[in-house]
Write a protein that holds these residues in place. Structure first.
Motif, mmCIF file in Angstrom:
data_model
loop_
_atom_site.group_PDB
_atom_site.id
_atom_site.type_symbol
_atom_site.label_atom_id
_atom_site.label_comp_id
_atom_site.label_asym_id
_atom_site.label_seq_id
_atom_site.Cartn_x
_atom_site.Cartn_y
_atom_site.Cartn_z
ATOM 1 N N ARG A 154 5.830 16.838 18.441
ATOM 2 C CA ARG A 154 6.408 16.481 17.147
ATOM 3 C C ARG A 154 6.413 17.691 16.213
ATOM 4 N NH1 ARG A 154 9.191 11.594 16.308
ATOM 5 N NH2 ARG A 154 7.998 9.836 17.110
ATOM 6 N N VAL A 155 5.440 18.556 16.397
ATOM 7 C CA VAL A 155 5.289 19.726 15.532
ATOM 8 C C VAL A 155 6.102 20.899 16.055
ATOM 9 C CG1 VAL A 155 3.623 21.359 14.533
ATOM 10 C CG2 VAL A 155 2.993 18.939 14.833
ATOM 11 N N ILE A 156 5.991 21.150 17.356
ATOM 12 C CA ILE A 156 6.707 22.257 17.994
ATOM 13 C C ILE A 156 7.621 21.670 19.066
ATOM 14 C CG2 ILE A 156 6.521 24.409 19.268
ATOM 15 C CD1 ILE A 156 5.374 24.631 16.481
ATOM 16 N N GLU A 157 8.932 21.801 18.899
ATOM 17 C CA GLU A 157 9.883 21.169 19.804
ATOM 18 C C GLU A 157 10.369 22.083 20.919
ATOM 19 O OE1 GLU A 157 13.038 19.379 17.567
ATOM 20 O OE2 GLU A 157 11.700 18.040 16.461
ATOM 21 N N ILE A 158 9.786 23.264 21.012
ATOM 22 C CA ILE A 158 10.117 24.148 22.135
ATOM 23 C C ILE A 158 9.688 23.457 23.436
ATOM 24 C CG2 ILE A 158 9.556 26.382 23.202
ATOM 25 C CD1 ILE A 158 9.102 27.474 20.376
ATOM 26 N N PRO A 159 10.474 23.560 24.521
ATOM 27 C CA PRO A 159 10.068 22.928 25.793
ATOM 28 C C PRO A 159 8.609 23.226 26.123
ATOM 29 C CG PRO A 159 12.268 23.838 26.014
ATOM 30 C CD PRO A 159 11.777 24.242 24.647
ATOM 31 N N LYS A 160 7.891 22.192 26.507
ATOM 32 C CA LYS A 160 6.431 22.272 26.636
ATOM 33 C C LYS A 160 5.938 23.398 27.544
ATOM 34 C CE LYS A 160 2.387 19.316 27.148
ATOM 35 N NZ LYS A 160 1.914 17.928 27.384
ATOM 36 N N ILE A 173 7.246 26.300 28.310
ATOM 37 C CA ILE A 173 7.450 27.595 27.651
ATOM 38 C C ILE A 173 6.497 27.740 26.475
ATOM 39 C CG2 ILE A 173 9.106 29.021 26.377
ATOM 40 C CD1 ILE A 173 11.324 27.675 28.012
ATOM 41 N N TRP A 174 6.378 26.669 25.679
ATOM 42 C CA TRP A 174 5.538 26.745 24.490
ATOM 43 C C TRP A 174 4.072 26.930 24.856
ATOM 44 C CZ3 TRP A 174 5.084 28.278 19.922
ATOM 45 C CH2 TRP A 174 4.033 27.870 19.113
ATOM 46 N N GLN A 175 3.606 26.283 25.910
ATOM 47 C CA GLN A 175 2.195 26.416 26.290
ATOM 48 C C GLN A 175 1.860 27.853 26.692
ATOM 49 O OE1 GLN A 175 -0.526 24.343 26.187
ATOM 50 N NE2 GLN A 175 0.809 23.077 24.921
ATOM 51 N N ILE A 176 2.802 28.547 27.297
ATOM 52 C CA ILE A 176 2.583 29.960 27.620
ATOM 53 C C ILE A 176 2.440 30.775 26.338
ATOM 54 C CG2 ILE A 176 3.641 32.019 28.628
ATOM 55 C CD1 ILE A 176 4.948 30.149 30.708
ATOM 56 N N ILE A 177 3.362 30.531 25.402
ATOM 57 C CA ILE A 177 3.299 31.238 24.119
ATOM 58 C C ILE A 177 2.002 30.915 23.386
ATOM 59 C CG2 ILE A 177 4.403 31.476 21.854
ATOM 60 C CD1 ILE A 177 7.063 30.776 23.252
ATOM 61 N N LEU A 178 1.664 29.627 23.356
ATOM 62 C CA LEU A 178 0.480 29.180 22.624
ATOM 63 C C LEU A 178 -0.793 29.791 23.195
ATOM 64 C CD1 LEU A 178 -0.734 27.257 20.477
ATOM 65 C CD2 LEU A 178 -0.793 25.479 22.241
ATOM 66 N N ARG A 179 -0.949 29.743 24.509
ATOM 67 C CA ARG A 179 -2.203 30.168 25.135
ATOM 68 C C ARG A 179 -2.331 31.686 25.258
ATOM 69 N NH1 ARG A 179 -4.734 25.769 27.833
ATOM 70 N NH2 ARG A 179 -3.516 23.844 27.605
ATOM 71 N N LEU A 180 -1.203 32.388 25.360
ATOM 72 C CA LEU A 180 -1.266 33.835 25.551
ATOM 73 C C LEU A 180 -1.145 34.636 24.265
ATOM 74 C CD1 LEU A 180 0.811 34.408 28.827
ATOM 75 C CD2 LEU A 180 -1.669 34.196 28.564
#
Length: 247
Positions: free
Chosen positions: A39-45, A47-54
């Motif tokens: 709901r907060v970040i609509e980038i495909p999950k 892809i976003w998890q890579i950005i978020l964690r790295l």
């Protein structure tokens, strides 16, 4: 025997959330939960998890924890204020509605006290009615909707469901507008009246608004109504949005 006890009503005052402590590990846990919500970040999950964690969780918590440390008291200001609101609302409503057994409780979408734990407590002590009151004056899919999601997940697990009410928003309620206008008057009575009043709201990504999120329009309506309540013309106030996170 049928019960003649007072009807039990629980009011949940819910805000966004805050870390448990102004430390890097606590902020990292909070940001991981918050920024993993689609709901907060609509980038495909994936892809976003890579950005978020790295790129985000290894670095951003240090800066954010330092900012929290500057405003932290005995607890997070957001949680302290929420608890004060709960106490004040419970005192006021208990006097107004003695016919009910009223319970007013705090909740956070992210962090503690979590909305999931609060709803579990409701299950343990069945209620006649539950009122979910998100403390966001203007509805947004990024802030209010996650509380709808939590409630929906809880509903399908319940057998003895209470009556349910969700306060969607209150961006143009007369009492809310009057309160905002009075806070401006009180401040200006001490510090003087400026040439222009700037009303700044938290921002959401423009694509979210383009897809139909009504938040920005509701903020503009709130600002316009406050300006009218203060008797300001269009040259005497401006409305802006804040908080940018990357692109």
């Amino acid at each position: 025997m049928y019960s003649t006890a007072k009807a039990k009503v629980t009011i949940i005052l819910a805000n966004l959330g805050t870390p448990d402590e102004p430390t890097i590990p606590a902020v990292r846990r909070f940001l991981k939960q918050f920024l993993s919500d689609q709901r907060v970040i609509e980038i495909p999950k994936p892809i976003w998890q890579i950005i978020l964690r790295l790129f985000i969780l290894p670095f951003r918590p240090k800066r954010v924890s330092q900012a929290y440390s500057q405003v932290w008291g005995q607890d997070s200001p957001m949680r302290e204020i929420l608890f004060e609101q709960v106490s004040a609302v419970k005192t006021h409503l208990t006097q107004l509605y003695p016919q009910f057994e009223l319970n007013v409780v705090p909740a956070m979408t992210y962090g503690n006290p979590s909305i999931q734990d609060v709803l579990a407590q409701v299950s343990a002590q069945p209620q006649e009615h539950v009122i979910l009151f998100p403390l966001f004056p203007q509805y947004s899919a990024t802030s209010t909707a996650p509380l709808y999601d939590a409630l929906a997940k809880w509903v399908v697990q319940q057998r003895n469901l209470p009556g349910l009410t969700v306060i969607r928003d209150y961006y143009q309620h007369p009492l809310f507008i009057q309160s905002l206008a009075q806070s401006v008057r009180d401040y200006q009575a001490i510090h003087g009246q400026p040439e222009k009043l700037l009303m700044s709201f938290h921002g959401i990504p423009q694509p979210y608004a383009d897809k139909g999120d009504p938040y920005a329009d509701r903020c503009r309506i709130t600002g316009k109504l406050v300006a009218e309540a203060l008797g300001l013309n269009e040259d005497q106030y401006a409305i802006s949005f804040q908080s940018r996170f990357g692109k």
